[in-house]
Design an enzyme around this catalytic site. Sequence first.
Site, PDB file in Angstrom:
ATOM      1  N   ARG A   4      -2.555   2.796   0.505  1.00 27.10           N
ATOM      2  CA  ARG A   4      -2.255   1.493   1.090  1.00 27.10           C
ATOM      3  C   ARG A   4      -2.127   1.523   2.614  1.00 27.10           C
ATOM      4  NH1 ARG A   4      -3.805  -1.246  -3.106  1.00 27.10           N
ATOM      5  NH2 ARG A   4      -2.287  -1.709  -4.719  1.00 27.10           N
ATOM      6  N   LYS A  48      -7.159   1.853   4.922  1.00 27.67           N
ATOM      7  CA  LYS A  48      -8.397   2.591   5.178  1.00 27.67           C
ATOM      8  C   LYS A  48      -9.618   1.909   4.567  1.00 27.67           C
ATOM      9  CE  LYS A  48      -7.383   5.843   1.481  1.00 27.67           C
ATOM     10  NZ  LYS A  48      -6.195   5.086   1.080  1.00 27.67           N
ATOM     11  N   GLY A  79      -6.768   8.357   5.213  1.00 33.09           N
ATOM     12  CA  GLY A  79      -5.433   7.782   5.365  1.00 33.09           C
ATOM     13  C   GLY A  79      -4.695   7.896   4.053  1.00 33.09           C
ATOM     14  N   GLY A  80      -3.459   7.511   4.059  1.00 41.59           N
ATOM     15  CA  GLY A  80      -2.643   7.539   2.851  1.00 41.59           C
ATOM     16  C   GLY A  80      -2.873   6.320   1.981  1.00 41.59           C
ATOM     17  N   ALA A 111     -18.975   2.607  -5.681  1.00 39.29           N
ATOM     18  CA  ALA A 111     -17.650   2.593  -6.307  1.00 39.29           C
ATOM     19  C   ALA A 111     -17.510   3.805  -7.214  1.00 39.29           C
ATOM     20  CB  ALA A 111     -17.477   1.311  -7.113  1.00 39.29           C
ATOM     21  N   GLU A 149     -22.197   1.717  -9.137  1.00 43.92           N
ATOM     22  CA  GLU A 149     -21.127   2.430  -9.834  1.00 43.92           C
ATOM     23  C   GLU A 149     -21.487   3.913  -9.871  1.00 43.92           C
ATOM     24  OE1 GLU A 149     -18.333   1.013 -10.938  1.00 43.92           O
ATOM     25  OE2 GLU A 149     -18.945  -1.049 -10.523  1.00 43.92           O
ATOM     26  N   HIS A 159     -10.086  -4.749  -4.537  1.00 49.85           N
ATOM     27  CA  HIS A 159     -11.198  -4.320  -3.680  1.00 49.85           C
ATOM     28  C   HIS A 159     -12.379  -5.277  -3.824  1.00 49.85           C
ATOM     29  CE1 HIS A 159     -10.236  -0.165  -2.135  1.00 49.85           C
ATOM     30  NE2 HIS A 159      -9.194  -0.426  -2.891  1.00 49.85           N
TER      31      HIS A 159
END
Length: 181
Positions: free
Chosen positions: A12, A15, A9-10, A34, A62, A50
């Site tokens: 914001r 998603k 998705g784009g 992440a 990470e 997030h």
Amino acid sequence: MGKMILVTGGARSGKSAFAEKITLQAGLHPAYIATAEIWDEEMKHRVALHQKRRSAVWQTYEAPQNAKRAIADAGKAHDAILFDCVTMYLSNLLCRQQEPLVEAELENMTRAEMDRLLQAVKMLPEQVTVVFVTNEVGAGIVPENRLARFYRDLAGLANQQLAAASDEVYAVLCGIPLRIK
């Protein structure tokens, strides 16, 4: 190999929140891989948003680099893995390349890195579900500079490769997930 899901998705679009939801539905012991590197206050704020959204049930790995290892490690202790996100990971790889940037070499690098991620997923136990989040960056205007155009094109290649290998693919638009595969 367990189930693999791609969520795109784009910016914001919702998603990541959707991907978190389906990851929690897929398993009782979720891991979050992440990929972001914090270089400035704006990125620090995005990462904090997030983190705030996720409960303590998540274990974070990470992986701004060497995500194959993070997938393998997470698969040893978790039944659901969320990889957020492919395009940030690709950006990390691209920014570490030396000039002159050669398009064919960057495409080969991208395909090879996606192959490594897919191989890591294939090595996981059958009961593990992996959800990849990625950005759809090719739907806007043509970027003004060479590096941004390379990035857009490489993201498109990576997304196609992951979508082809995924059991399910969702596009999230305006917070609404649409199953496209």
